[in-house]
Design a protein around this motif. Structure first.
Motif, PDB file in Angstrom:
ATOM      1  N   GLY A   1     -38.752 -24.841 -42.628  1.00 17.98           N
ATOM      2  CA  GLY A   1     -38.254 -25.384 -44.100  1.00 17.98           C
ATOM      3  C   GLY A   1     -37.152 -25.051 -44.695  1.00 17.98           C
ATOM      4  O   GLY A   1     -36.783 -25.208 -45.572  1.00 17.98           O
ATOM      5  N   HIS A   2     -36.163 -24.731 -43.576  1.00 15.46           N
ATOM      6  CA  HIS A   2     -34.605 -24.526 -44.219  1.00 15.46           C
ATOM      7  C   HIS A   2     -33.888 -25.429 -43.554  1.00 15.46           C
ATOM      8  O   HIS A   2     -32.872 -24.684 -42.668  1.00 15.46           O
ATOM      9  CB  HIS A   2     -34.477 -23.206 -44.262  1.00 15.46           C
ATOM     10  N   PRO A   3     -33.918 -26.572 -43.378  1.00 14.20           N
ATOM     11  CA  PRO A   3     -33.008 -27.615 -42.636  1.00 14.20           C
ATOM     12  C   PRO A   3     -31.413 -27.306 -42.914  1.00 14.20           C
ATOM     13  O   PRO A   3     -30.586 -27.369 -41.887  1.00 14.20           O
ATOM     14  CB  PRO A   3     -33.304 -29.075 -42.730  1.00 14.20           C
ATOM     15  N   ASP A   4     -31.225 -26.726 -44.137  1.00 14.52           N
ATOM     16  CA  ASP A   4     -29.794 -26.625 -44.500  1.00 14.52           C
ATOM     17  C   ASP A   4     -29.033 -25.360 -43.686  1.00 14.52           C
ATOM     18  O   ASP A   4     -27.821 -25.341 -43.708  1.00 14.52           O
ATOM     19  CB  ASP A   4     -29.624 -26.293 -45.846  1.00 14.52           C
ATOM     20  N   LEU A   5     -30.115 -24.857 -43.183  1.00 12.28           N
ATOM     21  CA  LEU A   5     -29.299 -23.658 -42.254  1.00 12.28           C
ATOM     22  C   LEU A   5     -29.020 -23.913 -40.950  1.00 12.28           C
ATOM     23  O   LEU A   5     -28.462 -22.912 -40.155  1.00 12.28           O
ATOM     24  CB  LEU A   5     -30.331 -22.402 -42.293  1.00 12.28           C
ATOM     25  N   SER A   6     -29.036 -25.157 -40.528  1.00 14.52           N
ATOM     26  CA  SER A   6     -28.756 -25.583 -39.360  1.00 14.52           C
ATOM     27  C   SER A   6     -27.257 -25.790 -39.096  1.00 14.52           C
ATOM     28  O   SER A   6     -26.761 -26.662 -39.918  1.00 14.52           O
ATOM     29  CB  SER A   6     -29.427 -26.857 -38.731  1.00 14.52           C
ATOM     30  N   MET A   7     -26.408 -25.168 -38.418  1.00 20.87           N
ATOM     31  CA  MET A   7     -25.012 -25.387 -38.719  1.00 20.87           C
ATOM     32  C   MET A   7     -24.356 -26.217 -37.689  1.00 20.87           C
ATOM     33  O   MET A   7     -23.824 -25.877 -36.482  1.00 20.87           O
ATOM     34  CB  MET A   7     -24.169 -24.020 -38.535  1.00 20.87           C
ATOM     35  N   SER A   8     -24.830 -27.636 -38.034  1.00 20.92           N
ATOM     36  CA  SER A   8     -24.598 -28.593 -36.978  1.00 20.92           C
ATOM     37  C   SER A   8     -24.260 -29.872 -37.611  1.00 20.92           C
ATOM     38  O   SER A   8     -24.213 -29.963 -38.844  1.00 20.92           O
ATOM     39  CB  SER A   8     -25.888 -28.829 -36.118  1.00 20.92           C
TER      40      SER A   8
ATOM     41  N   SER B   1     -21.730 -36.171 -41.529  1.00 22.16           N
ATOM     42  CA  SER B   1     -21.786 -35.070 -42.666  1.00 22.16           C
ATOM     43  C   SER B   1     -21.479 -33.815 -41.942  1.00 22.16           C
ATOM     44  O   SER B   1     -21.510 -33.593 -40.815  1.00 22.16           O
ATOM     45  CB  SER B   1     -23.236 -35.420 -43.098  1.00 22.16           C
ATOM     46  N   LEU B   2     -21.466 -32.868 -43.158  1.00 21.73           N
ATOM     47  CA  LEU B   2     -21.655 -31.624 -42.797  1.00 21.73           C
ATOM     48  C   LEU B   2     -22.822 -30.709 -43.542  1.00 21.73           C
ATOM     49  O   LEU B   2     -23.225 -31.206 -44.453  1.00 21.73           O
ATOM     50  CB  LEU B   2     -20.329 -30.824 -43.147  1.00 21.73           C
ATOM     51  N   PRO B   3     -23.120 -29.594 -43.172  1.00 22.18           N
ATOM     52  CA  PRO B   3     -24.276 -28.830 -43.660  1.00 22.18           C
ATOM     53  C   PRO B   3     -23.700 -28.626 -45.168  1.00 22.18           C
ATOM     54  O   PRO B   3     -22.505 -28.552 -45.346  1.00 22.18           O
ATOM     55  CB  PRO B   3     -24.479 -27.546 -42.774  1.00 22.18           C
ATOM     56  N   LYS B   4     -24.770 -28.719 -45.826  1.00 18.91           N
ATOM     57  CA  LYS B   4     -24.335 -28.059 -47.423  1.00 18.91           C
ATOM     58  C   LYS B   4     -23.512 -26.953 -47.682  1.00 18.91           C
ATOM     59  O   LYS B   4     -22.910 -26.800 -48.612  1.00 18.91           O
ATOM     60  CB  LYS B   4     -25.801 -28.088 -48.211  1.00 18.91           C
ATOM     61  N   ARG B   5     -23.915 -26.020 -46.894  1.00 22.64           N
ATOM     62  CA  ARG B   5     -23.050 -24.760 -46.835  1.00 22.64           C
ATOM     63  C   ARG B   5     -21.797 -24.950 -46.860  1.00 22.64           C
ATOM     64  O   ARG B   5     -20.766 -24.418 -47.462  1.00 22.64           O
ATOM     65  CB  ARG B   5     -23.622 -23.734 -45.901  1.00 22.64           C
ATOM     66  N   LEU B   6     -21.228 -26.042 -45.923  1.00 21.52           N
ATOM     67  CA  LEU B   6     -19.617 -25.975 -45.862  1.00 21.52           C
ATOM     68  C   LEU B   6     -19.090 -27.178 -47.001  1.00 21.52           C
ATOM     69  O   LEU B   6     -18.068 -27.080 -46.996  1.00 21.52           O
ATOM     70  CB  LEU B   6     -19.474 -26.925 -44.294  1.00 21.52           C
ATOM     71  N   LEU B   7     -20.071 -27.650 -47.767  1.00 21.41           N
ATOM     72  CA  LEU B   7     -19.630 -28.466 -48.557  1.00 21.41           C
ATOM     73  C   LEU B   7     -19.766 -27.931 -50.246  1.00 21.41           C
ATOM     74  O   LEU B   7     -19.226 -28.355 -50.998  1.00 21.41           O
ATOM     75  CB  LEU B   7     -20.355 -29.916 -48.783  1.00 21.41           C
ATOM     76  N   THR B   8     -20.402 -26.720 -50.409  1.00 31.68           N
ATOM     77  CA  THR B   8     -20.842 -26.065 -51.646  1.00 31.68           C
ATOM     78  C   THR B   8     -20.781 -24.803 -51.665  1.00 31.68           C
ATOM     79  O   THR B   8     -20.400 -24.297 -52.714  1.00 31.68           O
ATOM     80  CB  THR B   8     -22.352 -26.458 -51.976  1.00 31.68           C
ATOM     81  N   GLU B   9     -20.730 -23.919 -50.509  1.00 34.10           N
ATOM     82  CA  GLU B   9     -20.704 -22.581 -50.585  1.00 34.10           C
ATOM     83  C   GLU B   9     -19.330 -22.077 -50.151  1.00 34.10           C
ATOM     84  O   GLU B   9     -18.925 -22.253 -48.957  1.00 34.10           O
ATOM     85  CB  GLU B   9     -21.604 -21.902 -49.604  1.00 34.10           C
ATOM     86  N   ALA B  10     -18.369 -21.685 -50.882  1.00 33.15           N
ATOM     87  CA  ALA B  10     -16.860 -21.506 -50.584  1.00 33.15           C
ATOM     88  C   ALA B  10     -16.714 -20.195 -49.986  1.00 33.15           C
ATOM     89  O   ALA B  10     -17.762 -19.417 -49.769  1.00 33.15           O
ATOM     90  CB  ALA B  10     -16.311 -21.071 -51.887  1.00 33.15           C
TER      91      ALA B  10
END
Lengths: 158, 615
Positions: free
Chosen positions: B427-434, B564-573
């Motif tokens: 349930g956490h696809p955003d945590l795949s750093m890929s 694309s890149l995972p949300k983390r790279l685009l939104t978490e500084a």
């Protein structure tokens, strides 16, 4: 001055540039299988060791040859196989204590290092100085210099 | 010329092996290795094929300079459609296998279909035959090499094979040769295993001749070797420190992804980099690093050979791991270490050895462990599910999960599916750093803008080796650009991607490009192959290869939204260091990248681009 191939295995990385240079010099192809110098890779220690003919003064291969196909190149001191004379009997391969003269199935003759007539391609190709072509009387000079450096440059000597 | 001029075609379904002439028109247009193998793949395999179906093919390809004296000329590429990503896969390896295969007189081997029982391909110059591999199935890479050399009574045989991971369907299984050199990424070993193909054992005694102008070639080779020897990176840094020289450098610029990219600097970096490998251990006073090692023909010799502490908890009862062994290289040290917050160098080397022994990609594996540890930290995964407590930083968890994954046991089966599938399942696809399902390597796309774009646009998913802009953005090669600046990066990424495709396809190692540009490759290609291989022609060929790969992916169903890149790279500084406050500016860069490429808004090469590249 006679020169010899000198090997410092500690510097060998296992790249096989020497084997390719040897085969290219003698056969015009890059074929490590045809090289007269071989690099041995000992996985359990990580050591790589190039090995080839040392051109013995008292060359057993030369003495063993029944047809006198192996002669001394006066300029370089190399023991050279004359292919036209060699009959492929392989007695020299038995006589050599080091295994550095070998039979070649494709030609029916033996082959060994002949120092490329005085400009060994392997030494020229070696990128690390593991194989050098140096004064036969002073193969220890490099090591002596290293130890002399240690001795001469102690803190107390400065 | 310099090509052998013939290829092997193996039908695993019927068990037949045929020789056929190399398509020389394609060879001139795509060189060899990555480019030429990919050309055969895209012509012969429907892009929508299930990667693990018999209809997929898998190709081992050498380049025109493979097996020659050109420095680093020992490379080969394994090309197939990836089961990890669904994109085209091409994984490059060094060691000695590629040169041996070329010296047997072949440019490439294409496997099609699927064997009913385990087989291996035996190649001895002109002899090429499929042989029973039942006795090798279930064996590790290392056992397979040893058993084949023994049964063939030839210690000089070179072997390219899979271990248990490739047999068991780990989606990022690698193909390994010469004990610890690997075509590591994208699951090429998984495809090999799906076809019941265990190994390719090769002995080549014919050599590589057919050099167009031997004199000019040898002069160019010698000049190239000199440039490598005199360059600070290839002549001094890499031989002495290996790729691990990067650990402290990348950490300092704040681009060392840590704990699944939660952080961008690792407090334990100093414990797992080149300096730590070269220093005496506290435990036994011995150094981890034994020596460096070259691949075939390589005058750089960046490879590391190490010995573990015999009393380390991972091997205290396992004497088979006490000898000298391959590693650690930077990417593996990062993925197994910083990505999980583990700073135990010995544990990293243990995990790395197992990756080589049973054939998995340490980058995808390590990054997946990072995701597992984050899910554990969040309480989504429990000790009961995983089989061990798995907080960030746990060397015990790393060692245990490596064993579980390579042997296909317990939770290891889920880790073997990669981070994209695993994080989605929980349930956490955003945590795949890929990107495109392939895990990122050791550079933070927020702190180094260009590499983020390179990840998003790589034709095989998250990867640093398709456009290593780190060279420019961090090391200043060939010119220094600001890693925090996104302006200008689309052109930089394109230039790196195209040149890399040309180098990869020549049969040489991409590490030469720390010192060489196309101006150093061109004279070697001209001497060996033909006068037409000028700098301009090689750049054009590189671009052609890139677009060919892209069009395969487009036909497979990938679109612009997959770049694309995972949300983390685009939104978490980034939290610390020089890149503090930065996210990746992908949205700014992407339109400019498409424009530079001559693609439409959907990421498809325009008719004009296709014409310019003769596609």
């Amino acid at each position: 001055m006679q020169k010899v191939l000198h090997i410092n295995a500690d510097k060998c990385t296992g790249c096989l540039q020497c084997e390719m240079a040897c085969s290219f010099e003698n056969y015009g192809t890059f074929a490590t299988a045809k090289s007269r110098i071989k690099v041995f890779d000992f996985h359990h220690t990580g050591k790589k060791v190039p090995y080839t003919c040392t051109q013995c003064d008292e060359a057993w291969c030369l003495h063993a040859c029944p047809v006198e196909a192996i002669t001394v190149d006066k300029a370089t001191g190399a023991k050279v196989v004359n292919e036209a004379t060699c009959v492929g009997c392989k007695v020299c391969t038995i006589a050599c204590p080091f295994g550095t003269i070998n039979y070649v199935e494709a030609t029916g003759k033996v082959q060994k290092c002949d120092l490329c007539g005085g400009e060994p391609a392997c030494a020229d190709a070696c990128p690390t100085g593991a194989i050098t072509f140096i004064d036969a009387n002073w193969t220890g000079l490099g090591k002596m210099a290293q130890w002399a450096d240690k001795l001469g440059n102690q803190p107390s000597a400065v | 010329m310099a090509w052998a001029g013939k290829i092997l075609r193996v039908d695993l379904t019927t068990g037949t092996v045929k020789s056929e002439p190399l398509n020389m028109d394609w060879a001139r247009a795509y060189l060899g290795s990555r480019g030429l193998g990919s050309k055969y793949l895209v012509e012969e395999v429907d892009a929508k094929t299930d990667p693990l179906a018999a209809a997929n093919k898998i190709i081992w390809a050498t380049g025109p300079l493979t097996g020659t004296m050109a420095s680093t000329g020992g490379r080969y590429t394994v090309i197939t459609k990836s089961p990890l990503t669904g994109t085209i896969a091409c994984s490059n390896s060094g060691g000695y296998w590629g040169a041996e295969f070329k010296m047997a007189g072949w440019d490439m081997v294409i496997f099609e279909g699927k064997s009913a029982k385990p087989v291996y391909l035996y190649v001895n110059d002109d002899v090429a035959e499929l042989r029973d591999a039942s006795h090798l199935w279930g064996k590790s890479v290392w056992e397979t090499e040893e058993m084949l050399k023994k049964s063939l009574q030839d210690p000089l045989t070179r072997v390219s094979s899979i271990g248990k991971a490739g047999e068991n369907g780990v989606l990022y299984a690698s193909v390994v040769n010469d004990l610890h050199r690997a075509a590591g990424r994208s699951g090429v070993g998984t495809v090999m295993g799906s076809k019941n193909l265990k190994a390719i054992a090769v002995r080549g005694t014919k050599g590589v001749g057919n050099i167009r102008d031997p004199k000019a070639f040898m002069a160019a080779v010698k000049a190239g070797k000199k440039v490598l020897a005199e360059n600070g990176v290839t002549g001094t840094g890499l031989p002495a420190m290996g790729t691990q020289v990067l650990m402290s450098v990348i950490n300092e610029v704040g681009a060392l992804p840590t704990r699944n990219h939660r952080d961008n600097q690792f407090e334990g970096a100093k414990d797992i980099g080149a300096e730590a490998m070269a220093a005496p251990r506290k435990s036994d006073g011995k150094k981890h690093l034994v020596t460096n090692q070259a691949c075939f023909g390589c005058t750089i010799a960046c490879g590391r050979i190490s010995k573990m502490d015999e009393n380390h908890f991972t091997i205290v009862n396992k004497p088979q791991y006490r000898g000298a062994n391959g590693g650690l290289e930077y990417e593996a040290a990062w993925a197994l270490g910083a990505a999980n917050g583990v700073n135990d160098l010995e544990a990293l080397q243990y995990a790395n050895m197992l990756c080589n022994e049973e054939g998995i990609d340490p980058i995808s594996f390590g990054t997946t462990i990072g995701a597992v540890m984050e899910l554990y930290d969040m309480g989504v995964l429990t000790k009961e599910q995983i089989g061990i407590e798995a907080p960030f930083g746990s060397a015990q968890a790393l060692a245990f999960l490596t064993e579980e994954t390579i042997y296909g046991r317990g939770f290891g089966k889920e880790i073997g599916q990669g981070s994209k599938r695993l994080t989605a399942k929980y349930g956490h696809p955003d945590l795949s750093m890929s990107s495109k399902g392939q895990e990122f390597p050791a550079y933070d796309g927020r702190a180094i803008q260009g590499i983020g774009l390179a990840y998003a646009t790589s034709n095989r998913g998250g990867c640093h080796l398709r456009g290593y802009t780190i060279a420019s953005e961090v090391l200043g090669i060939p010119v220094k650009t600001d890693p925090l600046e996104h302006e200008g990066k689309p052109d930089l990424v394109k230039a790196f991607q195209d040149a890399t495709a040309a180098f990869d396809s020549s049969g040489l190692c991409i590490f030469t490009t720390f010192a060489w540009g196309l101006q150093d490759l061109a004279p070697q290609m001209q001497g060996a192959c033909g006068e037409q291989f000028t700098i301009e022609e090689l750049a054009l060929i590189g671009e052609r290869i890139w677009n060919m790969e892209r069009e395969f992916n487009n036909r497979a169903g990938f679109t612009a939204k997959d770049d694309s890149l995972p949300k983390r790279l685009l939104t978490e500084a980034c939290k610390t260091g020089p890149a503090k406050g930065k996210v990746n500016m992908l949205a700014e860069m992407m339109p400019k990248y498409y424009a530079a490429r001559g693609w439409d808004a959907e990421g498809r090469p325009t008719a004009e681009t296709r014409k310019r590249l003769s596609l």
